[in-house]
Scaffold this motif. Structure first.
Motif, PDB file in Angstrom:
ATOM      1  N   SER A 223       0.812  -1.218   0.000  1.00 48.94           N
ATOM      2  CA  SER A 223       0.000   0.000   0.000  1.00 48.94           C
ATOM      3  C   SER A 223       0.845   1.267   0.000  1.00 48.94           C
ATOM      4  O   SER A 223       0.335   2.356   0.260  1.00 48.94           O
ATOM      5  CB  SER A 223      -0.922   0.012   1.224  1.00 48.94           C
ATOM      6  OG  SER A 223      -0.163  -0.044   2.430  1.00 48.94           O
ATOM      7  N   ALA A 224       2.128   1.162  -0.272  1.00 53.94           N
ATOM      8  CA  ALA A 224       2.986   2.344  -0.290  1.00 53.94           C
ATOM      9  C   ALA A 224       2.520   3.338  -1.347  1.00 53.94           C
ATOM     10  O   ALA A 224       1.940   2.981  -2.368  1.00 53.94           O
ATOM     11  CB  ALA A 224       4.432   1.937  -0.560  1.00 53.94           C
ATOM     12  N   VAL A 225       2.785   4.632  -1.074  1.00 57.05           N
ATOM     13  CA  VAL A 225       2.332   5.713  -1.948  1.00 57.05           C
ATOM     14  C   VAL A 225       3.534   6.352  -2.635  1.00 57.05           C
ATOM     15  O   VAL A 225       4.497   6.738  -1.968  1.00 57.05           O
ATOM     16  CB  VAL A 225       1.578   6.782  -1.130  1.00 57.05           C
ATOM     17  CG1 VAL A 225       1.139   7.936  -2.019  1.00 57.05           C
ATOM     18  CG2 VAL A 225       0.373   6.156  -0.433  1.00 57.05           C
ATOM     19  N   PRO A 226       3.504   6.469  -3.961  1.00 57.30           N
ATOM     20  CA  PRO A 226       4.613   7.148  -4.646  1.00 57.30           C
ATOM     21  C   PRO A 226       4.614   8.637  -4.357  1.00 57.30           C
ATOM     22  O   PRO A 226       3.595   9.212  -3.940  1.00 57.30           O
ATOM     23  CB  PRO A 226       4.343   6.862  -6.125  1.00 57.30           C
ATOM     24  CG  PRO A 226       2.871   6.603  -6.204  1.00 57.30           C
ATOM     25  CD  PRO A 226       2.488   5.977  -4.900  1.00 57.30           C
ATOM     26  N   GLY A 227       5.747   9.273  -4.579  1.00 61.81           N
ATOM     27  CA  GLY A 227       5.851  10.703  -4.323  1.00 61.81           C
ATOM     28  C   GLY A 227       5.145  11.526  -5.380  1.00 61.81           C
ATOM     29  O   GLY A 227       5.193  11.222  -6.575  1.00 61.81           O
ATOM     30  N   THR A 228       4.458  12.565  -4.953  1.00 60.82           N
ATOM     31  CA  THR A 228       3.832  13.483  -5.903  1.00 60.82           C
ATOM     32  C   THR A 228       4.895  14.400  -6.507  1.00 60.82           C
ATOM     33  O   THR A 228       5.919  14.684  -5.900  1.00 60.82           O
ATOM     34  CB  THR A 228       2.765  14.353  -5.218  1.00 60.82           C
ATOM     35  OG1 THR A 228       3.378  15.114  -4.160  1.00 60.82           O
ATOM     36  CG2 THR A 228       1.667  13.488  -4.612  1.00 60.82           C
ATOM     37  N   GLY A 229       4.646  14.866  -7.710  1.00 62.58           N
ATOM     38  CA  GLY A 229       5.530  15.852  -8.304  1.00 62.58           C
ATOM     39  C   GLY A 229       5.366  17.188  -7.615  1.00 62.58           C
ATOM     40  O   GLY A 229       4.261  17.570  -7.210  1.00 62.58           O
ATOM     41  N   GLY A 230       6.455  17.926  -7.435  1.00 63.45           N
ATOM     42  CA  GLY A 230       6.371  19.230  -6.798  1.00 63.45           C
ATOM     43  C   GLY A 230       5.567  20.212  -7.638  1.00 63.45           C
ATOM     44  O   GLY A 230       5.594  20.163  -8.873  1.00 63.45           O
ATOM     45  N   THR A 231       4.806  21.080  -6.976  1.00 60.82           N
ATOM     46  CA  THR A 231       4.053  22.099  -7.704  1.00 60.82           C
ATOM     47  C   THR A 231       4.997  22.868  -8.614  1.00 60.82           C
ATOM     48  O   THR A 231       6.095  23.235  -8.227  1.00 60.82           O
ATOM     49  CB  THR A 231       3.374  23.076  -6.735  1.00 60.82           C
ATOM     50  OG1 THR A 231       4.364  23.636  -5.853  1.00 60.82           O
ATOM     51  CG2 THR A 231       2.304  22.400  -5.913  1.00 60.82           C
ATOM     52  N   GLY A 232       4.554  23.073  -9.840  1.00 61.13           N
ATOM     53  CA  GLY A 232       5.426  23.661 -10.835  1.00 61.13           C
ATOM     54  C   GLY A 232       5.885  22.648 -11.849  1.00 61.13           C
ATOM     55  O   GLY A 232       6.947  22.775 -12.444  1.00 61.13           O
ATOM     56  N   GLY A 233       5.067  21.590 -12.052  1.00 60.06           N
ATOM     57  CA  GLY A 233       5.299  20.666 -13.147  1.00 60.06           C
ATOM     58  C   GLY A 233       6.136  19.458 -12.874  1.00 60.06           C
ATOM     59  O   GLY A 233       6.466  18.712 -13.804  1.00 60.06           O
ATOM     60  N   GLY A 234       6.528  19.207 -11.607  1.00 56.71           N
ATOM     61  CA  GLY A 234       7.329  18.026 -11.312  1.00 56.71           C
ATOM     62  C   GLY A 234       6.606  16.740 -11.673  1.00 56.71           C
ATOM     63  O   GLY A 234       5.404  16.595 -11.426  1.00 56.71           O
ATOM     64  N   GLY A 235       7.333  15.788 -12.274  1.00 56.94           N
ATOM     65  CA  GLY A 235       6.732  14.510 -12.622  1.00 56.94           C
ATOM     66  C   GLY A 235       6.484  13.664 -11.382  1.00 56.94           C
ATOM     67  O   GLY A 235       7.309  13.607 -10.467  1.00 56.94           O
TER      68      GLY A 235
END
Length: 317
Positions: A223-235
């Motif tokens: 159930s691990a969660v991947p990292g979100t992209g940083g605001t400003g278009g990060g993948g």
């Protein structure tokens, strides 16, 4: 000068004040090493500005000193491409520049879990770390460093009681450090989020750019969660057994880390950079350029040039 009968103008430099935001290409993300760990996110491209009241990267205020440039002189300009995402290797972003204002490309994420990625991570903002064993001896867990005044460092890769369960760290953004991968002893090791970018209103509208890429999770991480992209278009980082997501073009953002074996899945590529110039419309009658892709607009009494691709010159008259 006074000639004896009248004051005469001997001429001089015909110059005008210009404002800029110069953003380099974002760094590419990496794949988890051959044991299916999550990959680290790529760092955002370096961010430099002289717009009064705004910021450059790394928590520094913009260099709001007026920049006067002369007319009839060709100024060198380049927009850096994003770094390519990869399996065991990813690429740093490419620099952007206007005259002597040079932004450094975003750092690529850490390489393989045996420390093979050392030396590939530093940049405008640093790339995220991969993972480490319980004693933290793997250098690959360490994030990349940012260039002072251009961005923030990446986040650390996660530790686990089982070395094969490490999530990737997030890439640094122009406005914030990348998040660390969690150090859990079970299979719920969440990856680090990409660092936030910076907002600028140089075009007349507030737009956030230069976010870091999120870290990926291990391929069997439950159930691990991947990292979100940083605001400003990060993948965004990848969910189980997927490629990382690319950073957004012309925002200088980092790519997202993958999930799974580096022979099967790759990290996302960084987004290309951008050069924005603003000046009083009344100060310039026209401009010419070579080798550049430019979108021109106006906001109030100002003209705005967004240079989105190419390496060449621009001349004002």
């Amino acid at each position: 000068v006074y000639t004896g009968s009248a004051w005469e103008d001997l001429g001089g430099v015909d110059a005008f004040n210009i404002e800029y935001v110069v953003i380099a290409g974002g760094g590419g993300a990496i794949a988890g090493y051959a044991q299916s760990n999550g990959g680290g996110g790529g760092g955002a491209g370096g961010y430099l500005s002289n717009v009064s009241g705004e910021n450059s990267g790394g928590g520094f205020s913009a260099d709001d000193r007026e920049m006067f440039i002369p007319k009839s002189i060709a100024f060198n300009v380049s927009v850096g491409s994003g770094g390519t995402g990869g399996g065991s290797v990813s690429a740093k972003g490419n620099e952007s520049y206007f005259s002597n204002i040079i932004s450094v490309g975003g750092g690529s994420a850490t390489g393989d879990g045996n420390g093979g990625g050392v030396g590939r991570r530093d940049g405008g903002s640093g790339g995220g770390g991969l993972y480490g064993n319980p004693t933290g001896t793997y250098e690959s867990r360490n994030p990349g460093n940012a260039v002072t005044g251009q961005g923030f460092n990446g986040g650390y890769g996660g530790l686990s009681d089982n070395v094969n369960r490490g999530p990737g760290g997030g890439g640094g953004g122009a406005g914030a450090v990348g998040g660390n991968g969690q150090n859990n002893s079970n299979q719920t090791c969440n990856a680090g989020d990409g660092g936030a970018g910076l907002s600028s209103s140089i075009t007349g509208s507030a737009i956030t750019r230069a976010g870091g890429g999120g870290g990926g999770i291990r391929s069997d991480a439950g159930s691990a969660v991947p990292g979100t992209g940083g605001t400003g278009g990060g993948g965004a980082g990848a969910a189980q057994n997927n490629n990382g997501n690319n950073g957004t073009a012309n925002l200088g953002s980092g790519g997202g880390g993958n999930s799974g074996d580096d022979a099967s899945y790759v990290g996302g590529s960084g987004g290309s950079g951008l050069v924005i110039l603003r000046y009083l419309t009344a100060d310039v009658s026209s401009y010419s350029q070579s080798g550049l892709t430019i979108t021109a607009s106006t906001t109030g009494s100002y003209s705005v040039l967004q240079i989105t691709a190419g390496t060449g010159t621009i001349t004002f008259s």
